[in-house]
Design an enzyme around this catalytic site. Structure first.
Site, short mmCIF file in Angstrom:
data_model
loop_
_atom_site.label_atom_id
_atom_site.label_comp_id
_atom_site.label_asym_id
_atom_site.label_seq_id
_atom_site.Cartn_x
_atom_site.Cartn_y
_atom_site.Cartn_z
N ALA A 53 0.88 -1.42 -0.04
CA ALA A 53 -0.03 -0.13 -0.06
C ALA A 53 0.94 1.27 -0.04
O ALA A 53 0.59 2.16 -0.87
CB ALA A 53 -0.98 -0.17 1.21
N GLN A 183 3.83 -13.64 -1.49
CA GLN A 183 4.49 -12.35 -1.00
C GLN A 183 5.26 -12.77 0.19
O GLN A 183 6.48 -12.39 0.40
CB GLN A 183 3.52 -11.18 -0.66
CG GLN A 183 3.16 -10.58 -1.98
CD GLN A 183 1.72 -10.91 -1.97
OE1 GLN A 183 1.19 -11.89 -2.00
NE2 GLN A 183 0.57 -10.18 -2.69
N ASP A 224 -4.02 -2.39 4.28
CA ASP A 224 -4.04 -1.42 3.00
C ASP A 224 -5.10 -0.25 3.08
O ASP A 224 -5.00 0.53 2.24
CB ASP A 224 -4.54 -2.68 1.82
CG ASP A 224 -3.28 -3.61 1.73
OD1 ASP A 224 -3.34 -4.53 2.33
OD2 ASP A 224 -2.51 -3.28 0.48
N ASN A 234 -6.69 -6.05 4.67
CA ASN A 234 -5.12 -6.48 4.70
C ASN A 234 -5.08 -7.69 3.63
O ASN A 234 -6.17 -8.05 3.39
CB ASN A 234 -4.29 -6.53 5.74
CG ASN A 234 -2.81 -6.98 5.51
OD1 ASN A 234 -2.21 -5.97 5.09
ND2 ASN A 234 -2.03 -7.78 5.96
N LYS A 235 -3.82 -8.11 3.40
CA LYS A 235 -3.96 -9.37 2.36
C LYS A 235 -4.90 -10.51 2.89
O LYS A 235 -4.78 -10.96 4.06
CB LYS A 235 -2.41 -9.72 2.47
CG LYS A 235 -2.24 -11.22 1.39
CD LYS A 235 -2.60 -10.70 -0.01
CE LYS A 235 -2.22 -9.49 -0.48
NZ LYS A 235 -2.80 -9.04 -1.90
O1 MRU Z 1 -1.39 -7.16 -3.00
P1 MRU Z 1 -0.16 -6.56 -2.19
O2 MRU Z 1 0.97 -7.32 -2.34
O3 MRU Z 1 -0.03 -4.94 -2.78
O4 MRU Z 1 -0.85 -6.46 -0.72
C1 MRU Z 1 -0.02 -5.94 0.12
C2 MRU Z 1 -0.33 -6.21 1.71
O5 MRU Z 1 -1.58 -6.61 1.73
C3 MRU Z 1 0.41 -6.29 2.56
O6 MRU Z 1 0.25 -7.11 3.53
C4 MRU Z 1 0.48 -5.10 3.33
O7 MRU Z 1 0.40 -4.95 4.81
C5 MRU Z 1 0.06 -3.66 3.02
S1 MRU Z 1 1.52 -2.89 2.47
C6 MRU Z 1 2.52 -2.80 3.94
#
Ligand code: MRU
Length: 358
Positions: A53, A183, A224, A234-235
């Site tokens: 993010a 990731q 995010d 979040n993811k």
């Molecule tokens: O789809 P992405 O890889 O862009 O998602 C990122 C995330 O969800 C990370 O876990 C996150 O914490 C946000 S960025 C620090």
């Protein structure tokens, strides 16, 4: 942070355009990408060559500055960059910061640089505040990548881990692989390895088991988008870790800069969840024997698949949000205070047990 001993950021401005570490080819290769046009910046974000993010906010900001320098229409550039990914609010915060600087190319570049530097400072401060949660040998479980590849220079969830490591506290990190884009396996494991932080990769399905068996002191992830009531996107997979943590009395913290907070999104139910290509679920991408990226199909041909990229953890499951001004409660009051507040001076009382890596 360093790659091969060299100070490196995940993305930066250059005379030719926006340069970035291409996250699609890690950990096999360290490759620098270059986006010379707004369209190329947008594609780098969409294809997740750059991701995370805060980082996409910074890259979008540079993209809008690039538009001004190239004489590309500002409104069209804003619109193109704004629709690259729908969940992380940092994207629009970066664009708005540059747009607010007015039409001049110099002013726009200065605003993008200032936005970038502010994110670095915020990440560093998150690390300092989050350090209060660590004792010697604290075992953290993290998900996805919220390290310096996702957030310039320090990371969010990993910033306190790096600070703890530098303070000699010997933190240990369980890294969940994070299907479908991996990731955790590809990026977090690489980062922690480069920094010499002890870690072990686990399959996503192993997280609750380790929490249940008392092998995790603290669950720490990024976000995010954080809604006005403290719910945090979040993811995908983060919510299930938060549920397991609550069931077993393990604290679950989010680490995020205030650019991830969106007061205009009232609750987590209002957060748009990105749905990506189902092919990411039907296949696995990795490195072949020669170290080259390769993709293999893991499901029968014709299998339907669904690929939501994020989920929402309710504020009630979050022990606190580590921001650049301190650790704030994941409540409407906590969020309002964070958005209006100055640095909090009290430190959080850690609710973690200490222990050695197991
Ligand atoms: O789809 P992405 O890889 O862009 O998602 C990122 C995330 O969800 C990370 O876990 C996150 O914490 C946000 S960025 C620090």
């Amino acid at each position: 942070m360093k790659v091969g001993g060299q100070d490196t950021r995940a993305a930066w401005w250059s005379d030719e355009g926006v340069r970035y570490l291409d996250q699609r080819v890690l950990p096999g290769r360290v490759a620098i990408g270059l986006a010379r046009t707004v369209e190329e910046v947008a594609r780098a974000i969409e294809t997740m060559a750059v991701r995370g993010a805060p980082l996409i906010g910074v890259v979008a900001a540079y993209g809008l500055a690039l538009a001004a320098r190239r004489g590309e229409a500002a409104e069209a550039a804003y619109a193109r960059l704004a629709r690259t990914r729908p969940t992380a609010v940092n994207l629009w915060k970066g664009l708005d910061a540059v747009q607010a600087a007015g039409p001049g190319a110099q002013a726009r570049l200065a605003a993008a640089r200032a936005f970038d530097d502010a994110e670095v400072a915020a990440a560093e401060a998150i690390g300092r505040h989050g350090l209060a949660l660590f004792r010697r040998g604290t075992r953290v479980l993290t998900h996805c990548n919220a390290g310096w590849l996702a957030v310039q220079d320090w990371g969010t969830a990993l910033a306190p881990v790096y600070q703890a490591a530098r303070a000699g506290l010997e933190p240990f990190v369980w890294v969940s692989e994070t299907r479908p884009r991996l990731q955790g396996a590809r990026l977090t494991a690489w980062e922690l390895g480069e920094e010499g932080v002890a870690h072990t990769l686990i399959a996503d399905g192993a997280a609750a088991h380790l929490i249940q068996r008392g092998r995790v002191d603290l669950v720490l992830t990024g976000a995010d988008r954080i809604a006005a009531n403290g719910d945090a996107a979040n993811k995908i997979g983060t919510y299930s870790r938060a549920l397991a943590a609550q069931a077993h009395g393990v604290p679950f913290f989010i680490a995020a800069p205030r650019t991830t907070i969106d007061p205009a999104t009232l609750t987590g139910a209002d957060i748009v969840i990105e749905e990506r290509d189902p092919d990411e679920v039907l296949t696995v991408e990795g490195l072949d024997e020669a170290g080259k990226p390769a993709r293999v199909r893991v499901a029968p041909a014709g299998t339907p698949a669904l690929n939501p990229a994020f989920d929402v953890t309710p504020g009630a499951l979050i022990a606190g949000i580590i921001t650049e001004i301190g650790i704030v409660p994941a409540t409407a009051e906590g969020i309002a205070g964070a958005m209006s507040g100055a640095e909090r001076t009290e430190s959080a009382t850690p609710r973690t047990a200490s222990g050695s890596p197991s």
